[in-house]
Design a protein around this motif. Sequence first.
Motif, PDB file in Angstrom:
ATOM      1  N   HIS A  61       0.864  -1.194   0.000  1.00 23.11           N
ATOM      2  CA  HIS A  61       0.000   0.000   0.000  1.00 23.11           C
ATOM      3  C   HIS A  61       0.893   1.235   0.000  1.00 23.11           C
ATOM      4  O   HIS A  61       2.009   1.210   0.533  1.00 23.11           O
ATOM      5  CB  HIS A  61      -0.902   0.003   1.232  1.00 23.11           C
ATOM      6  N   TRP A  62       0.394   2.299  -0.601  1.00 22.35           N
ATOM      7  CA  TRP A  62       1.188   3.522  -0.700  1.00 22.35           C
ATOM      8  C   TRP A  62       1.418   4.207   0.630  1.00 22.35           C
ATOM      9  O   TRP A  62       2.257   5.103   0.735  1.00 22.35           O
ATOM     10  CB  TRP A  62       0.536   4.496  -1.688  1.00 22.35           C
ATOM     11  N   GLN A  64       2.774   2.704   2.989  1.00 24.08           N
ATOM     12  CA  GLN A  64       4.003   2.058   3.449  1.00 24.08           C
ATOM     13  C   GLN A  64       5.173   2.688   2.694  1.00 24.08           C
ATOM     14  O   GLN A  64       5.408   2.391   1.526  1.00 24.08           O
ATOM     15  CB  GLN A  64       3.915   0.553   3.203  1.00 24.08           C
ATOM     16  N   PRO A  65       5.931   3.571   3.344  1.00 29.11           N
ATOM     17  CA  PRO A  65       6.843   4.463   2.616  1.00 29.11           C
ATOM     18  C   PRO A  65       8.023   3.780   1.954  1.00 29.11           C
ATOM     19  O   PRO A  65       8.453   4.185   0.869  1.00 29.11           O
ATOM     20  CB  PRO A  65       7.315   5.447   3.688  1.00 29.11           C
ATOM     21  N   TRP A  68       6.829   1.452  -1.040  1.00 26.64           N
ATOM     22  CA  TRP A  68       6.239   2.270  -2.096  1.00 26.64           C
ATOM     23  C   TRP A  68       7.327   3.014  -2.867  1.00 26.64           C
ATOM     24  O   TRP A  68       7.252   3.161  -4.097  1.00 26.64           O
ATOM     25  CB  TRP A  68       5.217   3.249  -1.527  1.00 26.64           C
ATOM     26  N   THR A  69       8.348   3.470  -2.161  1.00 29.03           N
ATOM     27  CA  THR A  69       9.474   4.123  -2.836  1.00 29.03           C
ATOM     28  C   THR A  69      10.132   3.166  -3.826  1.00 29.03           C
ATOM     29  O   THR A  69      10.455   3.545  -4.957  1.00 29.03           O
ATOM     30  CB  THR A  69      10.506   4.605  -1.809  1.00 29.03           C
ATOM     31  N   ILE A  71       8.739   0.498  -5.221  1.00 24.40           N
ATOM     32  CA  ILE A  71       7.804   0.229  -6.319  1.00 24.40           C
ATOM     33  C   ILE A  71       7.947   1.294  -7.396  1.00 24.40           C
ATOM     34  O   ILE A  71       7.978   1.003  -8.603  1.00 24.40           O
ATOM     35  CB  ILE A  71       6.360   0.158  -5.784  1.00 24.40           C
ATOM     36  N   GLN A  72       8.078   2.558  -6.949  1.00 21.15           N
ATOM     37  CA  GLN A  72       8.267   3.646  -7.904  1.00 21.15           C
ATOM     38  C   GLN A  72       9.658   3.595  -8.537  1.00 21.15           C
ATOM     39  O   GLN A  72       9.828   3.806  -9.736  1.00 21.15           O
ATOM     40  CB  GLN A  72       8.057   4.999  -7.209  1.00 21.15           C
ATOM     41  N   THR A 192      -7.927   2.259   5.698  1.00 20.99           N
ATOM     42  CA  THR A 192      -6.540   2.100   5.273  1.00 20.99           C
ATOM     43  C   THR A 192      -5.935   0.835   5.865  1.00 20.99           C
ATOM     44  O   THR A 192      -5.165   0.128   5.199  1.00 20.99           O
ATOM     45  CB  THR A 192      -5.714   3.323   5.693  1.00 20.99           C
ATOM     46  N   ASP A 413       7.297  -3.930   4.010  1.00 23.31           N
ATOM     47  CA  ASP A 413       7.824  -2.585   4.212  1.00 23.31           C
ATOM     48  C   ASP A 413       8.791  -2.534   5.383  1.00 23.31           C
ATOM     49  O   ASP A 413       9.828  -1.881   5.329  1.00 23.31           O
ATOM     50  CB  ASP A 413       6.677  -1.597   4.447  1.00 23.31           C
TER      51      ASP A 413
END
Length: 437
Positions: A61-62, A64-65, A68-69, A71-72, A192, A413
């Motif tokens: 999930h976005w 989760q910093p 998500w970083t 993933i990008q 969330t 994460d």
Amino acid sequence: MAKTWDAIVVGAGLAGLASARELSKSGADVLVLEARSRLGGRAWTSVFEDRPVEIGGAFVHWIQPNIWTDIQRYGLGIEAAPTEERAAWFADGRLHEGSADELVSIVGEGVERFCRDAHEAIPRAFEPLATGLARELDARSIKDRLDDIEDPVQRDVLDALWSSLGSGPSSEIGLVPTALRTYALAAYSVDTLWAANGGFRLVGGTSGLVRAFRADLGAAEVRTDAPVIGVAHAPGRVVVRTRDGAEMLARACVMAVPVNGLRDVAFTPDLSAGRRRLLGQGILGRGVKLWARVRGELTAFIAMAPSSHAITFLESDAQVDGDTVVMGFGPSARDLDLRDQGAIQRAVRVLVPGADVVAVGGNDWTNDPFSQTTWASMKPGQMTRSLADLQRPEGEVFFAGGDIANGWGGYLDGAIESGIKAGRDALALLGGGRHVA
């Protein structure tokens, strides 16, 4: 003369890969040793009934910093999990059936009440023990708070939720690490929380993320089938010994293995008293994640049962050649053997009466020699007594893993978070990069 590496990373799950990436990209000469024949650890995309499934961690999930970083960074995609239409929940001694929205509503109302003091106890989610209230509440189990709920249906549904997330019976799961911290990390939002634990998954599976990490390690060397059985360290020198008797030298070492797995490694000098105490107890996470094929095309569903049952969470995942593939969680691998199809069918039938289970799959993480646990779930009081000890380096040896993250402990994460920190701490010891003789 034997080569001396700048750093040896033990374990190539996401924590180990994140540590190795931090070290390698800063110029350190890195060796990664992985006990298994594959990378990823408890992030493992395998095949069940001719389709890819996640044997370990799955959802992202976005909020989760760290993941998500990445993933990008690696250009990965996410997709929504299938939407359920129907629901069943075993509560107050019987099976209830209704719409998925009805069950989600029961869960949502219950979580808001159950986690009513989360904001006061944990105002900063990545500092879970910053307040006296959090440390006080850490002594309580999930069951302690469940016992305060008068509504038997809500109590049993919440028991099912937290036992599934904590991978163990509610009486053994700490209130703070599994419930209050997770709710705080989800921005104190039930929606969330629900989405982060089942709403979205990686396109192509977690194996795509593992491959992206591996490709980003630069010149780091990775060796598989290399179980580590010994680590000896002294100022400026670490000797890592594998099961086949080989010894590798380094200036620093990152142990990125599950906490319970540390018990099978001989450390010289011995580990600190605080870490040994926790290893003697072991962390929780003795549940089971299962996959099963059920005869017939079932309406998309979600089902829950309290931790007195062998399966606490079950949901449909896909239709395959006229049958339905389902995924579920149970609180005890001892009570639900993945090799016993008959036992799994009996457990499934509690939530799906008459279900005919024709195939089962999964991995017994609890008895897996290199994991010895599903995912981290600390017992009451363990976070306060032991989290700092588990995170603390010992000489030239640093520790990483989703089990000991400050944030999303037990999640993908959290593994990345912990791995990044351990890699950076090791770099500081090395002076910021590659050693020049």
